[in-house]
Design a protein around this motif. Structure first.
Motif, PDB file in Angstrom:
ATOM      1  N   GLY A   1     -12.315  17.404  -5.647  1.00  0.00           N
ATOM      2  CA  GLY A   1     -11.865  17.301  -7.032  1.00  0.00           C
ATOM      3  C   GLY A   1     -12.981  17.708  -7.970  1.00  0.00           C
TER       4      GLY A   1
ATOM      5  N   TYR B   1     -15.796  16.066  -8.318  1.00  0.00           N
ATOM      6  CA  TYR B   1     -17.022  15.369  -7.922  1.00  0.00           C
ATOM      7  C   TYR B   1     -17.685  16.081  -6.759  1.00  0.00           C
ATOM      8  CZ  TYR B   1     -15.449  11.448 -10.807  1.00  0.00           C
ATOM      9  OH  TYR B   1     -15.045  10.660 -11.856  1.00  0.00           O
TER      10      TYR B   1
ATOM     11  N   THR C   1     -12.086   9.412  -5.806  1.00  0.00           N
ATOM     12  CA  THR C   1     -12.093   9.275  -7.274  1.00  0.00           C
ATOM     13  C   THR C   1     -12.519   7.889  -7.737  1.00  0.00           C
ATOM     14  OG1 THR C   1      -9.722   8.738  -7.275  1.00  0.00           O
ATOM     15  CG2 THR C   1     -10.330  11.040  -7.600  1.00  0.00           C
ATOM     16  N   THR C   2     -12.192   6.852  -6.978  1.00  0.00           N
ATOM     17  CA  THR C   2     -12.560   5.489  -7.393  1.00  0.00           C
ATOM     18  C   THR C   2     -13.871   5.031  -6.779  1.00  0.00           C
ATOM     19  OG1 THR C   2     -11.393   4.421  -5.549  1.00  0.00           O
ATOM     20  CG2 THR C   2     -10.116   4.921  -7.541  1.00  0.00           C
TER      21      THR C   2
END
Length: 438
Positions: A251, A253, A306-307
């Motif tokens: 993504g 990151y 993502t988290t």
């Protein structure tokens, strides 16, 4: 009676006219063309003889065009591509009564696209690094393929080691450690398209591509952005220090393995540090489930992409920090199953012989090795890679726990762990890693 005769004569005349008209409608038709395999794939260096089927007719003639340009007038055509790409070849058959045509759509792969690239470190102090090639279905490796298509060029000197390679956006980026260059080639032909000598003042170790124009270089003192168009390297990214090994993008990151901090997460757009989820010993690979996997001592760790929420499972061995004599991560992940593969290191500086498979969610899958190497062989370099084209594990070994002049590439069934093929090549080459085509 006369009326009856007139009617019969009239019907006979109409039948004659109708018969004549019907005869006029049946005119000779032109040839009909048929292609059995209109879609085909070959590689540069191969030839393809095209033999379309067609109905014969008097006065027939033929015409071949390649991407719109005339190339032949015979019933067959031999295609000999000199460059990779997509080609449209049209065959037309004509007679005075008409014509018909059909189209071949040919995909031409680069000479080194249909197989696995083997990057060798080289014999430190004696011989520089090299790239060898395994073509799918072959029983041997093609040696020195980079040098074959780039005469007069090199992959660093004898005091440098070819340590890392990654394919991004159709290009192969090879990082030569300890003062060597960053070398960029076409990923399928290996023809060099650019290089940076003494990249990052000789500190470069790894590479990850971000988009069409941006990438990152991991070095022994941090991370540097690189413009993929000009190959200009920017200033070191703030907030990151110490040696940087493998990096993976997910993504927006980038997950980088840091000797100082373990896992460092960067925003792929701004390069700001977004987090440091855990003190990774080794890393990283991306699982089929999207999670980023690494190891912390005897824990196989993962984080959500993502988290950054962490998860872990206990391994029956402890991972070992790779920095010092850094090599790419000894891990791989399947694209078919939620399986993570990791090599068990040996004691001290020796090389290991066992590979474990973690079936995500099943801690018991780590109870025993998935693969134990044949006697006398030891993992070397990154040691393991997953080939999504064949659902195989591609493993590199040498014949000594500290050193060795017998190099092997082994191909294992990724589902069963069964050894399918072994290819041996002798010499002090030291396989750093394998590179799988996208």
């Amino acid at each position: 009676m006369k009326q009856h005769v007139r009617i019969l004569l009239g019907l006979a005349f109409m039948a004659t006219v109708a018969a004549c008209n019907k005869s006029d409608d049946v005119r000779p038709s032109g040839p009909k063309v048929h292609i059995a395999k209109p879609e085909q794939t070959i590689a540069v260096g191969q030839e393809l003889e095209l033999k379309p089927e067609f109905t014969q007719d008097a006065g027939i003639s033929f015409r071949w065009t390649l991407n719109g340009e005339p190339v032949g007038d015979k019933a067959t055509y031999t295609f000999k591509p000199r460059a990779h790409g997509d080609y449209k070849i049209t065959f037309a058959a004509s007679t005075p009564n008409g014509k018909d045509s059909a189209v071949y759509n040919i995909t031409v792969l680069g000479q080194y696209a249909n197989g696995v690239l083997v990057l060798n470190e080289g014999w430190f102090g004696t011989q520089s690094g090299s790239v060898w090639f395994y073509k799918y279905g072959a029983d041997t490796l093609v040696p020195w393929v980079y040098h074959a298509v780039n005469p007069g060029k090199n992959l660093g000197g004898v005091m440098n080691t070819l340590q890392y390679g990654a394919i991004h956006n159709g290009k192969l980026y090879m990082v030569v450690k300890a003062g060597g260059p960053l070398v960029v080639t076409d990923a399928s032909t290996l023809v060099e398209t650019g290089r940076v000598e003494n990249a990052v003042s000789g500190k470069a170790m790894s590479f990850v591509g971000l988009d069409a124009t941006r990438g990152l270089i991991g070095a022994d003192d941090g991370i540097y952005p690189i413009n993929l168009t000009s190959l200009a390297i920017g200033s070191k990214i703030a907030g990151v220090s110490g040696a940087i090994g493998n990096m993976v993008k997910s993504g927006n990151y980038v997950f980088a393995h840091s000797n100082n901090d373990g896992m460092i997460v960067l925003n792929a757009t701004t390069y700001a540090v977004a987090g440091k989820p855990f003190k990774a010993t080794v890393g990283f690979v991306t699982g089929k489930n999207g999670r980023i996997y690494g190891a912390k001592d005897s824990l196989l760790m993962s984080v959500h992409p993502t988290t950054f929420v962490k998860d872990s499972v206990k391994m029956p061995f402890a991972s070992v920090n790779p920095f010092g004599a850094w090599r790419s991560v000894q891990m791989a992940s399947s694209t078919v199953n939620d399986h993570i593969f990791i090599i068990q290191p040996a004691a001290n500086w020796q090389y290991g012989t066992k590979l474990y498979r973690y079936v995500v969610g099943n801690a018991a899958s780590l109870a025993a090795p998935f693969i134990t190497l044949p006697a006398g062989q030891y993992f070397y370099g990154s040691g393991v890679n997953y080939d999504h084209h064949t659902d195989e594990l591609v493993i590199t070994t040498i014949n000594g726990p500290y050193t060795g002049s017998e190099n092997r590439v082994l191909f294992y069934n990724a589902q069963t762990g069964a050894l399918k093929k072994t290819i041996r090549y002798d010499g002090w080459y030291f396989p750093a890693m394998t590179v799988i085509q996208p």
